[in-house]
Motif scaffolding. Structure first.
Motif: not given
Length: 124
Positions: A110-124
């Motif tokens: 979950i920690a890695m996934l959170s960072e992964r999603l946040k680093s790509q937030v403009e894509l979501t």
């Protein structure tokens, strides 16, 4: 039939003498799985975010980051879906390791996934 490991990209992450078994598993198994599944995680999260906040894409970046963190912390169904998508890519040998400390591995996923999603937030 190809092995699940064959689908994963080989990441050249260093292994230090003082690396714990959990860190080694994270870097050699979990990170490549998260990288492999990245597009699927993004699609799922984008759908989730738009169902919860119809104008999610219009939110300021800071509010999106907060929403990602809160969603992964508080929505057990979402967390379990992401964990299941990750665990489903483990081999039987890796599953034995995962089952030895599911709480620690789930927290790392979950920690890695959170960072992964946040680093790509403009894509979501």
């Amino acid at each position: 039939m190809p092995d699940k490991k064959d689908l994963r990209e080989r990441l050249s992450l260093p292994v230090y003498d003082n690396s714990s078994d959990v860190e080694i598993f994270q870097n050699q198994v979990l990170r490549p799985i998260l990288k492999l599944q990245n597009e699927i995680y993004l699609i799922l999260f984008r759908d989730y975010a738009l169902r919860k906040i119809s104008d999610f894409n219009a939110l300021q970046t800071e509010k999106k980051l907060i929403f990602i963190d809160q969603s992964l912390q508080k929505d057990n169904a979402l967390r379990n879906t992401f964990i299941g998508m990750t665990v489903g890519m483990l081999t039987s040998d890796e599953m034995v390791i995962y089952l030895s400390d599911t709480k620690a591995y789930n927290k790392r996923i979950i920690a890695m996934l959170s960072e992964r999603l946040k680093s790509q937030v403009e894509l979501t």
